[in-house]
Design a protein around this motif. Structure first.
Motif, PDB file in Angstrom:
ATOM      1  N   GLY A  47      40.712 -60.360  57.149  1.00 38.67           N
ATOM      2  CA  GLY A  47      40.314 -62.034  57.636  1.00 38.67           C
ATOM      3  C   GLY A  47      39.321 -62.141  58.637  1.00 38.67           C
ATOM      4  N   THR A  48      39.491 -61.362  59.498  1.00 39.17           N
ATOM      5  CA  THR A  48      38.422 -61.432  60.707  1.00 39.17           C
ATOM      6  C   THR A  48      37.153 -60.978  59.926  1.00 39.17           C
ATOM      7  N   THR A  49      36.932 -60.019  59.404  1.00 39.76           N
ATOM      8  CA  THR A  49      35.751 -59.512  58.824  1.00 39.76           C
ATOM      9  C   THR A  49      35.170 -60.469  57.981  1.00 39.76           C
ATOM     10  N   ILE A  80      45.166 -62.260  51.175  1.00 43.62           N
ATOM     11  CA  ILE A  80      44.215 -62.621  50.048  1.00 43.62           C
ATOM     12  C   ILE A  80      44.164 -64.209  49.613  1.00 43.62           C
ATOM     13  N   PHE A  81      45.738 -64.714  49.514  1.00 54.32           N
ATOM     14  CA  PHE A  81      45.998 -65.904  49.178  1.00 54.32           C
ATOM     15  C   PHE A  81      45.409 -67.145  50.090  1.00 54.32           C
ATOM     16  N   PHE A  90      36.383 -63.492  45.148  1.00 48.85           N
ATOM     17  CA  PHE A  90      36.565 -62.281  45.231  1.00 48.85           C
ATOM     18  C   PHE A  90      36.063 -61.531  43.731  1.00 48.85           C
ATOM     19  N   SER A  91      36.164 -60.222  43.747  1.00 53.88           N
ATOM     20  CA  SER A  91      35.726 -59.615  42.333  1.00 53.88           C
ATOM     21  C   SER A  91      36.448 -58.305  42.491  1.00 53.88           C
ATOM     22  N   CYS A  92      36.781 -57.804  41.471  1.00 53.06           N
ATOM     23  CA  CYS A  92      38.009 -56.731  41.366  1.00 53.06           C
ATOM     24  C   CYS A  92      37.626 -56.141  39.654  1.00 53.06           C
ATOM     25  N   CYS A  93      38.358 -54.968  39.637  1.00 49.67           N
ATOM     26  CA  CYS A  93      38.457 -54.471  38.532  1.00 49.67           C
ATOM     27  C   CYS A  93      39.839 -53.629  38.404  1.00 49.67           C
ATOM     28  N   GLY A  94      40.270 -53.250  37.375  1.00 61.02           N
ATOM     29  CA  GLY A  94      41.752 -52.684  37.581  1.00 61.02           C
ATOM     30  C   GLY A  94      42.683 -53.650  36.792  1.00 61.02           C
ATOM     31  N   VAL A 100      47.014 -59.306  40.318  1.00 62.99           N
ATOM     32  CA  VAL A 100      47.270 -59.925  41.708  1.00 62.99           C
ATOM     33  C   VAL A 100      46.584 -61.003  41.534  1.00 62.99           C
ATOM     34  N   LEU A 101      45.279 -61.023  41.474  1.00 55.53           N
ATOM     35  CA  LEU A 101      44.281 -62.040  41.790  1.00 55.53           C
ATOM     36  C   LEU A 101      44.593 -63.059  40.819  1.00 55.53           C
TER      37      LEU A 101
END
Length: 115
Positions: A47-49, A80-81, A90-94, A100-101
């Motif tokens: 969150g900070t980053t 994340i929520f 967000f981006s993701c794979c898997g 979850v996303l």
């Protein structure tokens, strides 16, 4: 014998709470590449980053890349929520991370409709 050593090293690495965020800047986008385990103290760090990276974007998109996450705790999902509600992309794979996303996006949409 070397193969056994490599397997042992891999096992040790997977048992640690390893976490890393790299920032990749391009002309059009700033990407936070998140790697390792999103658990415990690393949750607040994400969150900070993200908040710090939100400054000085100069019209670039800011995306959190979750492709290299190996573990997401319940608290990590909640973080994340919360970032989604603040406007994070967000981006993701898997299969698991994508699931979850998607669940979190549905939850956010349901909350928006209740208001």
């Amino acid at each position: 014998m070397c193969l056994w050593q490599a397997c042992c090293d891999m096992q040790i690495w997977h048992n640690r709470n390893v976490f890393k965020i790299s920032i990749v800047d391009t002309r059009l986008q700033r990407t936070l590449v998140v790697e390792g385990t999103l658990v415990g103290p690393w949750i607040a760090e994400l969150g900070t980053t993200w908040r710090n990276a939100s400054h000085d974007l100069d019209r670039r998109k800011l995306v959190i890349d979750l492709r290299n996450l190996t573990v997401i705790s319940r608290e990590g999902e909640a973080a994340i929520f919360d970032l989604m509600k603040e406007g994070a992309r967000f981006s993701c794979c898997g299969v698991l991370t994508r699931h979850v996303l998607k669940q979190l996006v549905r939850k956010k949409q349901e909350e928006s409709q209740r208001r």
